[in-house]
Write an enzyme that holds these catalytic residues in place. Structure first.
Site, PDB file in Angstrom:
ATOM      1  N   ASP A 108      29.206  42.265  25.455  1.00 53.58           N
ATOM      2  CA  ASP A 108      28.991  40.872  25.032  1.00 53.58           C
ATOM      3  C   ASP A 108      28.590  40.021  26.233  1.00 53.58           C
ATOM      4  O   ASP A 108      28.824  40.401  27.392  1.00 53.58           O
ATOM      5  CB  ASP A 108      30.240  40.286  24.355  1.00 53.58           C
ATOM      6  CG  ASP A 108      31.440  40.140  25.293  1.00 53.58           C
ATOM      7  OD1 ASP A 108      31.638  41.008  26.165  1.00 53.58           O
ATOM      8  OD2 ASP A 108      32.187  39.142  25.148  1.00 53.58           O
ATOM      9  N   GLU A 173      34.924  40.494  25.861  1.00 53.39           N
ATOM     10  CA  GLU A 173      35.439  40.132  27.187  1.00 53.39           C
ATOM     11  C   GLU A 173      35.220  38.655  27.474  1.00 53.39           C
ATOM     12  O   GLU A 173      36.086  37.980  28.025  1.00 53.39           O
ATOM     13  CB  GLU A 173      34.763  40.985  28.267  1.00 53.39           C
ATOM     14  CG  GLU A 173      35.518  41.018  29.583  1.00 53.39           C
ATOM     15  CD  GLU A 173      35.193  39.852  30.510  1.00 53.39           C
ATOM     16  OE1 GLU A 173      35.910  39.661  31.492  1.00 53.39           O
ATOM     17  OE2 GLU A 173      34.216  39.117  30.234  1.00 53.39           O
ATOM     18  N   HIS A 447      27.054  33.426  33.761  1.00 49.89           N
ATOM     19  CA  HIS A 447      27.500  32.350  32.864  1.00 49.89           C
ATOM     20  C   HIS A 447      26.602  31.108  32.945  1.00 49.89           C
ATOM     21  O   HIS A 447      26.895  30.106  32.302  1.00 49.89           O
ATOM     22  CB  HIS A 447      28.950  31.911  33.132  1.00 49.89           C
ATOM     23  CG  HIS A 447      29.963  32.992  32.899  1.00 49.89           C
ATOM     24  ND1 HIS A 447      31.300  32.755  32.706  1.00 49.89           N
ATOM     25  CD2 HIS A 447      29.838  34.339  32.822  1.00 49.89           C
ATOM     26  CE1 HIS A 447      31.939  33.891  32.519  1.00 49.89           C
ATOM     27  NE2 HIS A 447      31.075  34.873  32.606  1.00 49.89           N
TER      28      HIS A 447
HETATM   29  N1  BES Z   1      32.434  39.566  35.045  1.00 51.96           N
HETATM   30  C1  BES Z   1      33.319  38.471  34.889  1.00 51.96           C
HETATM   31  C2  BES Z   1      34.511  38.506  35.807  1.00 51.96           C
HETATM   32  C3  BES Z   1      34.080  38.174  37.171  1.00 51.96           C
HETATM   33  C4  BES Z   1      33.677  36.881  37.430  1.00 51.96           C
HETATM   34  C5  BES Z   1      34.010  39.118  38.130  1.00 51.96           C
HETATM   35  C6  BES Z   1      33.180  36.561  38.665  1.00 51.96           C
HETATM   36  C7  BES Z   1      33.509  38.818  39.375  1.00 51.96           C
HETATM   37  C8  BES Z   1      33.061  37.525  39.627  1.00 51.96           C
HETATM   38  C9  BES Z   1      33.809  38.424  33.485  1.00 51.96           C
HETATM   39  O1  BES Z   1      32.828  38.748  32.549  1.00 51.96           O
HETATM   40  C10 BES Z   1      34.232  37.014  33.183  1.00 51.96           C
HETATM   41  O2  BES Z   1      33.474  36.102  33.310  1.00 51.96           O
HETATM   42  N2  BES Z   1      35.449  36.852  32.757  1.00 51.96           N
HETATM   43  C11 BES Z   1      35.941  35.624  32.262  1.00 51.96           C
HETATM   44  C12 BES Z   1      37.184  35.948  31.498  1.00 51.96           C
HETATM   45  C13 BES Z   1      37.643  34.862  30.600  1.00 51.96           C
HETATM   46  C14 BES Z   1      36.630  34.529  29.539  1.00 51.96           C
HETATM   47  C15 BES Z   1      38.949  35.265  29.953  1.00 51.96           C
HETATM   48  C16 BES Z   1      36.253  34.657  33.396  1.00 51.96           C
HETATM   49  O3  BES Z   1      36.669  35.066  34.494  1.00 51.96           O
HETATM   50  O4  BES Z   1      36.070  33.467  33.169  1.00 51.96           O
HETATM   51 ZN    ZN Z   2      31.772  40.258  32.880  1.00 49.76          ZN
END
Ligand code: BES
Ligand code: ZN
Length: 475
Positions: A108, A173, A447
């Protein structure tokens, strides 16, 4: 980039002369165009988990991925959860003596808005200046897909793999992985493994492969403030009726003290400081705080007093407003006393903070500071535990060697401020060591508009993972 500074060399027992086995390397060269075409097909599917209008695209992405796993030589099933399905790929012919590795990733992606800020449409992937540009390029479709291709390389070049492999790809995720803990618990026996490998993070800098030593957890809330039954004329009623927007601002303003520390009573009680050696290693990383300020375009950086930026990002918890809603925000002016106000607030957590306990503390704090004249509610939307790695053992050693083969230098150890909620659950339920090997880069716009993944890292990522299976087979 020139030679990295010598104090970036953490290990002195390293043979830097080895490289990826020629048969595997030549698979990637021969099939380079096809691999990229397939990745672009995957990126074209707008698998936005947050939006119900993309439900069919989520199914399409799961089916596409299952098909790609089958083409690589795995068996693949699409399994239901309480939300978007899991794709489970398996190859278990290495035999009972061989190690079993579980790969986790997510198919996703985050919503692509604001669309007008993209230089090319988010779901029409393009290659620009060595970058694969598309929503999901790096987070996480590109990084998940390179694992599938590393498996394919072994099976195509050698007809076998030195380890048994399970690929667990989820579709929730980016919305908090609410249904995955129950899925893992239910499937515990089938998911049993010796090692867990995840590529859903970034390298410290271009050319510097990295092993991630920590992830922050998260506790995400919605705070609703209700005042009068409906919007009121701000002249006829303002001054006599409590304004919910002001009440919410007063509540939010109590969440930090003047030193940038979170002022919710009990918030730091469970926080464990990093051990002196880990803090030392963190302080030794070459990090330019002023460069970060310029990169994000902010007039100044802020945060907890007495901490470096990397400590604030990796080793310390936070409380942040993610969104605010109240009153009139359209063109011109409107004299209104709004009936309600809402804030989305998330706390990033570090070991040993527990999202459920943070929810209790947040709710109690808000109830205590809420002004009279409004009704306030706090709802937790999702939570995930923080995590820290074991930086030794066969998995860690295999990763160091595999990264060296692919990138020609040893890895550094980094931390991360973001969260991957399921990591805490995988740790708790499956109990196998977890390795986070990310191939993203700082500034890759995850994002955000114009998300990209370095094509060099995509290719070297495939090399590194193919080498990792070899190393683990020999371990
Ligand atoms: N891939 C990211 C996590 C991440 C962010 C790893 C920055 C390394 C650097 C993951 O997909 C993510 O964005 N996770 C969310 C989780 C949340 C929606 C519960 C986050 O960290 O905001
Ligand atoms: Zn991610």
């Amino acid at each position: 980039m020139g030679d990295p500074p010598c104090w970036l060399h953490l290990f002195d027992d390293f043979d830097m002369t080895t490289s990826l086995a020629p048969d595997l390397a030549s698979f990637f060269t021969t099939h380079d165009a096809r691999i990229h075409e397939e990745l672009f097909d995957f990126l074209r599917i707008p698998s936005v988990s947050a939006r119900s209008e993309h439900r069919a695209d989520m199914t399409r992405a799961a089916e596409w991925l299952a098909g790609s796993m089958r083409a690589a030589g795995l068996t693949a099933e699409i399994l239901p959860t309480g939300g978007h399905p899991v794709v489970l790929g398996e190859w278990r012919k290495a035999g009972p003596q061989a190690k079993t590795v579980l790969v986790y990733g997510h198919y996703d992606v985050q919503p692509a808005e604001p669309l007008e800020l993209w230089d090319s449409p988010p779901f029409e992937p393009t290659m620009r200046d060595g970058r694969i540009v598309a929503r999901g390029a790096v987070d996480d479709k590109g990084q998940l897909f390179l694992h599938v291709k590393a498996i394919e390389a072994h099976l195509a070049a050698r007809g076998t793999l030195p380890v048994n492999i399970i690929v667990l790809a989820e579709g929730e995720e980016e919305v908090g992985s609410d249904n995955l803990a129950a899925f893992i618990t239910r499937m515990k026996d089938r998911l049993a493994c010796d090692y867990i490998v995840i590529s859903d993070s970034a390298m410290f800098a271009p050319g510097i492969p990295s092993i991630l030593s920590s992830l922050r957890g998260i506790a995400y809330f919605e705070i609703n403030v209700q005042g009068p039954a409906g919007d009121l004329h701000s002249g006829s009623y303002g001054g006599a009726v409590v304004n919910p927007a002001m009440a919410l601002c007063r509540i939010l303003a109590t969440m930090h003290d003047a030193d940038g520390r979170v002022a919710i009573p009990g918030f730091y009680d469970a926080v464990r400081e990093w051990e002196p050696a880990a803090r030392e290693a963190l302080r030794a990383l070459p990090f330019d705080e002023e460069q970060l300020r310029r990169d994000v375009g902010a007039p100044a950086l802020g945060g907890e007093a007495g901490r470096t930026v990397l400590e604030r990002l990796w080793a310390r918890p936070t409380c942040e407003v993610n969104g605010l809603l109240s009153g009139y925000t359209g063109e011109g002016s409107k004299t209104v006393l709004p009936a309600k106000a809402m804030a989305k607030v998330s706390c990033r957590l570090v070991p040993d903070q527990d999202p459920a306990e943070i929810e209790r503390l947040m709710a109690a704090h808000v109830a205590r500071v809420a002004p009279k004249g409004v009704t306030v509610s706090v709802t937790q939307l999702h939570g995930g535990r923080p995590w820290r790695a074991e930086l030794h053992g066969p998995l860690f050693d295999a990763a160091r060697r595999a990264l060296a083969k692919a990138f020609g230098r040893e890895p550094v150890i980094t931390g991360e401020g973001g969260s991957i909620p399921v990591v805490g659950d995988l740790d708790r339920v499956l109990g196998a060591p977890i390795l986070l090997l990310g191939f993203g880069l700082p500034g890759e716009n995850a994002h955000a508009p114009n998300e990209w993944m370095s094509d060099e890292n995509f290719v070297k990522g495939m090399h590194a993972i193919a080498a990792l299976w070899e190393e683990l087979g020999a371990a």
